[in-house]
Structures are given as structure tokens and as C-alpha cells.
Design a protein around this motif. Structure first.
Motif, PDB file in Angstrom:
ATOM      1  N   ARG A  84      51.564  32.838  39.972  1.00 42.58           N
ATOM      2  CA  ARG A  84      51.648  33.826  41.073  1.00 42.58           C
ATOM      3  C   ARG A  84      52.427  35.097  40.624  1.00 42.58           C
ATOM      4  NH1 ARG A  84      49.535  32.133  45.891  1.00 42.58           N
ATOM      5  NH2 ARG A  84      49.755  29.920  46.702  1.00 42.58           N
ATOM      6  N   ARG A  85      53.341  34.907  40.136  1.00 40.34           N
ATOM      7  CA  ARG A  85      54.196  36.154  39.460  1.00 40.34           C
ATOM      8  C   ARG A  85      53.572  36.958  38.531  1.00 40.34           C
ATOM      9  NH1 ARG A  85      58.341  32.273  39.988  1.00 40.34           N
ATOM     10  NH2 ARG A  85      58.401  32.182  37.755  1.00 40.34           N
ATOM     11  N   HIS A  86      52.784  36.312  37.409  1.00 47.72           N
ATOM     12  CA  HIS A  86      52.755  36.841  36.235  1.00 47.72           C
ATOM     13  C   HIS A  86      50.892  37.043  36.020  1.00 47.72           C
ATOM     14  CE1 HIS A  86      56.469  37.188  34.680  1.00 47.72           C
ATOM     15  NE2 HIS A  86      56.538  35.778  35.034  1.00 47.72           N
ATOM     16  N   LEU A  87      50.237  36.272  36.682  1.00 40.09           N
ATOM     17  CA  LEU A  87      48.635  36.289  36.747  1.00 40.09           C
ATOM     18  C   LEU A  87      48.205  37.003  37.953  1.00 40.09           C
ATOM     19  CD1 LEU A  87      46.065  35.997  35.330  1.00 40.09           C
ATOM     20  CD2 LEU A  87      45.996  33.527  36.086  1.00 40.09           C
ATOM     21  N   LEU A  88      48.549  36.425  39.268  1.00 41.48           N
ATOM     22  CA  LEU A  88      47.717  36.831  40.331  1.00 41.48           C
ATOM     23  C   LEU A  88      48.287  38.147  40.887  1.00 41.48           C
ATOM     24  CD1 LEU A  88      47.519  33.408  42.208  1.00 41.48           C
ATOM     25  CD2 LEU A  88      45.847  34.384  40.630  1.00 41.48           C
ATOM     26  N   GLN A  89      48.258  39.409  39.786  1.00 44.59           N
ATOM     27  CA  GLN A  89      48.577  40.647  40.353  1.00 44.59           C
ATOM     28  C   GLN A  89      47.555  41.555  39.892  1.00 44.59           C
ATOM     29  OE1 GLN A  89      51.783  40.889  41.560  1.00 44.59           O
ATOM     30  NE2 GLN A  89      52.260  39.003  41.635  1.00 44.59           N
ATOM     31  N   ASN A  90      47.721  42.871  39.622  1.00 47.37           N
ATOM     32  CA  ASN A  90      46.960  43.736  39.269  1.00 47.37           C
ATOM     33  C   ASN A  90      45.485  43.336  39.623  1.00 47.37           C
ATOM     34  OD1 ASN A  90      49.116  45.038  37.901  1.00 47.37           O
ATOM     35  ND2 ASN A  90      49.040  43.422  36.576  1.00 47.37           N
ATOM     36  N   GLN A  91      44.453  43.544  38.830  1.00 45.38           N
ATOM     37  CA  GLN A  91      43.064  42.990  39.086  1.00 45.38           C
ATOM     38  C   GLN A  91      42.961  41.778  39.709  1.00 45.38           C
ATOM     39  OE1 GLN A  91      40.562  45.405  38.849  1.00 45.38           O
ATOM     40  NE2 GLN A  91      41.607  46.869  37.934  1.00 45.38           N
ATOM     41  N   ALA A  92      43.820  41.007  39.022  1.00 43.33           N
ATOM     42  CA  ALA A  92      43.735  39.408  39.494  1.00 43.33           C
ATOM     43  C   ALA A  92      44.319  38.958  40.644  1.00 43.33           C
ATOM     44  CB  ALA A  92      44.260  38.666  38.373  1.00 43.33           C
ATOM     45  N   ALA A  93      44.679  40.057  41.411  1.00 44.00           N
ATOM     46  CA  ALA A  93      45.222  39.484  42.629  1.00 44.00           C
ATOM     47  C   ALA A  93      44.190  39.064  43.673  1.00 44.00           C
ATOM     48  CB  ALA A  93      46.128  40.814  43.394  1.00 44.00           C
ATOM     49  N   ALA A  94      43.143  39.564  43.411  1.00 42.21           N
ATOM     50  CA  ALA A  94      42.010  39.278  44.426  1.00 42.21           C
ATOM     51  C   ALA A  94      41.322  37.770  44.075  1.00 42.21           C
ATOM     52  CB  ALA A  94      40.615  40.177  44.053  1.00 42.21           C
ATOM     53  N   ALA A  95      41.964  37.151  43.204  1.00 42.83           N
ATOM     54  CA  ALA A  95      41.405  35.728  42.586  1.00 42.83           C
ATOM     55  C   ALA A  95      42.014  34.709  43.855  1.00 42.83           C
ATOM     56  CB  ALA A  95      42.037  35.338  41.447  1.00 42.83           C
ATOM     57  N   ALA A  96      41.276  33.585  43.971  1.00 48.17           N
ATOM     58  CA  ALA A  96      41.897  32.729  44.740  1.00 48.17           C
ATOM     59  C   ALA A  96      42.619  31.640  44.006  1.00 48.17           C
ATOM     60  CB  ALA A  96      40.668  31.742  45.233  1.00 48.17           C
TER      61      ALA A  96
END
Length: 225
Positions: A84-96
């Protein structure tokens, strides 16, 4: 097994991010959704941050984990928290996001949930320890033989590492090998020697050998000294 060598760990992380993003984008051309299982620990942080900035239709991507510790997401050792802190950010914030652990005090409930609901996995990115463990399939852990069994019907098992803190939930070898491609990210000459040697001996001493010697899913190794 396909081996990619890089001068620095940052070079390897950037290249792996580009490769995974390209593979996700390719699959989204013919699939409504894709699911990728990610590693934990501290080593993938640079890869996560690079991948988070890659442009693709992240709203159609589901991210899950190869393994996690039986701790709350707020705990510093949680792989879910790391993602959550390092991947689900920026463009990837839209991922489930599909966590493995939702009830740290009741892992059997999470195992039942994973068996019933875990999406099909298209890609797997994972790492390896210096003892040859992959995911949380550790040498000498009492549950590792079960986790490496080809005919294991479960998506995941509970593992008690012999020399590491926290019980874990890890996806089984059988479930991980339903993916169509595997990416192994490793650093250092000691780990390279283990991966290379594991091509000669299928042994629970090196759980990684079960990934190296299988023929179900192509394995690409991203390595830097």
C-alpha cells in the motif's frame, strides 16, 4: 529459466518494473482483468516505486501477495502495508488490492477465504532468501512439504518459520504455478549460486528448486550483484 543481469540493484528494479508493466499491458489487450502476485520484504521497494509510475490501465489490475505475516496491516512487518505504501500509489493507485491476511488472529478463516475467492493469478513476482526459501516456503518449516506438494488443493497454507518472526500465510507452489509467467528478483552472488545450484537438485533444502525445475510457467530471473 531466463537470466537477466544488471550492474546495480536499481537498474534491475527499473528493468523488472518495465517488463512487468509491459506484460500486464499485453494481457489487458485480450483479458478484462489481470492479477499479479507480489513479493514482500524490504528488497522490492525500488521495484514497487518504479512500477507504480508505469502507465497502463491499472483500474483493470488486481494486486495480491505471494505471502504475508500474520500481523495487522499497520505493523511494520506487514507485506500488505508495504504494498500500500510503495506500490499502490501514483498510476497504480487505481489498482484493486487483494490481501492475504484480513484476520491475523484467525488465519484459518483467511485460508478458507483464499481457497474460495482468490482470483486466478496471471503473473507472479517473488524473491528468495539466502537459505533458498521462496515466498514463505522455508527449509525446515514443518509445513513446507505440504506447500510444495504438486497436488495440494489449497491456495495457501499457514507456515511457522524456524528462524524468523511471525507465522505466515503463503500461497502454495501448486497455486503459484497456475500463473503464466514467474519473475524472480534476487541480489548478490550467494543467492545467484543457490538458484544456479537448485537447477541440479530438487530438494526441500532449497524450496526455490521447485520453481527452477518446473516446466509449467516460464521463469525469468532479474539479478544484480
Amino acid at each position: 529459466m531466463y537470466w537477466h543481469t544488471f550492474h546495480t540493484t536499481d537498474d534491475a528494479a527499473q528493468a523488472l518494473a518495465r517488463a512487468v508493466a509491459a506484460e500486464l499491458s499485453k494481457r489487458l489487450e485480450t483479458q478484462e482483468r489481470v492479477t499479479v502476485a507480489m513479493p514482500g520484504g524490504r528488497s522490492p521497494v525500488a521495484f514497487f516505486e518504479a512500477l507504480s509510475c508505469e502507465t497502463l490501465d491499472w483500474s483493470r489490475v488486481t494486486v495480491t501477495l505471494v505471502d504475508d505475516r500474520l500481523v495487522d496491516e499497520s505493523h511494520e512487518d506487514s507485506n500488505a502495508g508495504l504494498v500500500r505504501r510503495h506500490l499502490l500509489q501514483n498510476q497504480a493507485a487505481a489498482a484493486a488490492f487483494w490481501p492475504l491476511v484480513t484476520e491475523p488472529s484467525n488465519p484459518k478463516a483467511d485460508i478458507a477465504r483464499l481457497d474460495k475467492e482468490l482470483p486466478e493469478i496471471d503473473l507472479v513476482v517473488f524473491g528468495m532468501g539466502e537459505d533458498g526459501h521462496a515466498g514463505s516456503l522455508f527449509p525446515d518449516a514443518p509445513e513446507t512439504d505440504e506447500g510444495l506438494a504438486e497436488n495440494n488443493p489449497h491456495a495457501a497454507i499457514i507456515v511457522t518459520p524456524p528462524n524468523a518472526p511471525h507465522q505466515r500465510i503463503t500461497l502454495t507452489l501448486a497455486r503459484l504455478l497456475t500463473a503464466e509467467k514467474l519473475y524472480l528478483a534476487i541480489q548478490g552472488r550467494a543467492k545467484a549460486k543457490i538458484v544456479q545450484a537448485s537447477g541440479w537438485a530438487l530438494t526441500g533444502r532449497w524450496p526455490i528448486s521447485y520453481f527452477v525445475q518446473q516446466a509449467k510457467a516460464p521463469l525469468e530471473v532479474y539479478w544484480a550483484p
